[in-house]
Write a protein that holds these residues in place. Sequence first.
Motif, short mmCIF file in Angstrom:
data_model
loop_
_atom_site.label_atom_id
_atom_site.label_comp_id
_atom_site.label_asym_id
_atom_site.label_seq_id
_atom_site.Cartn_x
_atom_site.Cartn_y
_atom_site.Cartn_z
N TYR A 186 0.76 -1.51 0.53
CA TYR A 186 0.10 -0.20 0.37
C TYR A 186 0.96 0.99 -0.14
O TYR A 186 0.27 2.36 -0.29
CB TYR A 186 -1.05 0.04 1.17
N SER A 221 -0.58 -2.86 -6.25
CA SER A 221 -0.59 -1.23 -5.42
C SER A 221 -1.34 -0.37 -5.25
O SER A 221 -2.31 -0.21 -4.58
CB SER A 221 0.82 -0.94 -5.52
N GLN A 270 -3.87 0.52 -2.70
CA GLN A 270 -4.38 1.96 -2.47
C GLN A 270 -5.49 2.72 -2.68
O GLN A 270 -5.81 3.11 -2.59
CB GLN A 270 -2.96 3.33 -2.92
#
Length: 432
Positions: free
Chosen positions: A316, A326, A330
Motif C-alpha cells: 500500500y 499496489s 491504495q
Amino acid sequence: MQQVFRCLYRLGTFGFLAGDEVNRFGSLNAGLQDQQLALYWVQQYIHLFGGDPSRVTIGGESAGGGSVMLQSMAYGGSLGTQLFNNVFASSPYLPQQYDYRAFVPEQAYYAFAQAAGCLTGPYGNTNQSVFACLQAGDSATLINASASVSEEGVYGTWAFVPVTGPAGSFVQELPSQQLLQAKVNGKVVLSGNNANEGYPFVPKGVTTEDEAIAYLKLLFPFFSEDNLNTVLAAYKYDTGPNATLYATAGDSGDTANDISSVASGPHQQIAQIYSETTFVCPSYWLAEAFIASGGAGYKYQFSVPPATHGADVAAYFGNGYTSDFSQAFQTALGTLIIDNKPSFPSQVANGLSTSNTSFNPASDWPVFSMQSELMIDLNTTCTDFVTSAAGVPTCQGADNLNEIREVDAYSWEGGRGARCELWRSLYQVVPE
C-alpha cells in the motif's frame, strides 16, 4: 484536502509499564494516551491544514493496528466519533492483555525494577517506593532494564504491552469481550490480516509435535491439558516437517494448518496458532463489532506469498509489488478515507494494465458481519518470484497479475471463523 499526520508515542516501560504502583502513582497504558492526545490535537488544529475534523481516519499496522483497535475501544467505546470517523487496522496486534494487577504484569514490573537497581543496587532505597526510585532513574538505565526484561521472555512475546485497567480507565475490558458487545468508537472500519502472520514470531527449527507442544505451554502458561488438547484438535495438520512448501488457496485443498510457502508440519501449526490468536482473529472481531454497533465493517486478507507479518506495507506504499496490485490496494484505502467505504472499480481490481473491464464481484466490497462473513482476498497469480534476503521466495515479479476476489472468511482455511470463536471462548486462560 487530505492530510496525513504520524503519531509518535512511548514504547516499552515508558509507554506500557503496569502494576498496582503504576496505577496508584502514574498512568497505565501511557503510550495509548500519547496517541489519544495527538488525536485531540488533530481535532483542534486540523482545520489550519485544510482538513475536516469530522472526517478523520486513523490507521496503523501491527502494533499500530493494535493501537488503532484499542483507540476504537477507548473508555468503553463511549467517545463515539469525537476523535475519528474511520478506522484502518492492518494486522492488529493483540498480545495477551492481563489485568494491570495480575501476576504477569506485576512480575514484569518488579523484574524491571530489579534490573534498574530499584530493589537492590545503587538505586535501591528502602525509604522510597519502587516507583519513586524508577522515576529518579536516568533514561539509559531504564532503557537497558526494559530491554533486558523483554529479552528474557518467551519467544515472540514482549514484557510491556497494554493491560486492562480499572473501571473508568482508558482500556476497561478485554478486546475479545468488549468487541463482542459492539462497544466501539468511530463508524467505519477496514481491518485486515496477512496469510502467514505468525511465522516470524515462533521458534525456527520446530520439527516434532513435542517441540510444538512445549512452545505452546510457554506461550499460554494458564492452559490446562483440556485447553491444550482442544486447541491442538482445532489445528490438526497432515503434513510433515519436510513437505514441499507452497501457498494454500484458502478455500480449497490443504489449509494453512498444514502448510504455507514458509513452513509445514508442527512448525506451521504453531505459526498458524500464533497468527490467528494474535493478529487474525482480532481483525475478525473488530469488523464484526463495527457492524453490530450500527456502523460498517469491512475485511480483507493480504495473500501475496509469503504474506508474512508486515509484507503488506510495501504494497500500500507502492514499493516492491506490481503497479496494478499496489493501485488496487491504495484505491481501497483512498475510498475508505474519502467515501467511508473501501472499493475499487472492476478494472482496477482486475489490473489496469490488462485492460480487463469485466465485472469483478470484489469491486462491491461486502460488509463483514457474524451473519455473512465475507472478505476480499488480495492476491496475485505469482508466476514470478524473487528470493528475499532471508532466503524466502517472495512473489514480486513484474509479470504477476491481480487475483482479487470475494471469499467466505468463516470457512476460510478450513474454518477460521470457528477457530476465532474458540479463542474468544478461552478468554479466561488466554486473556485477549
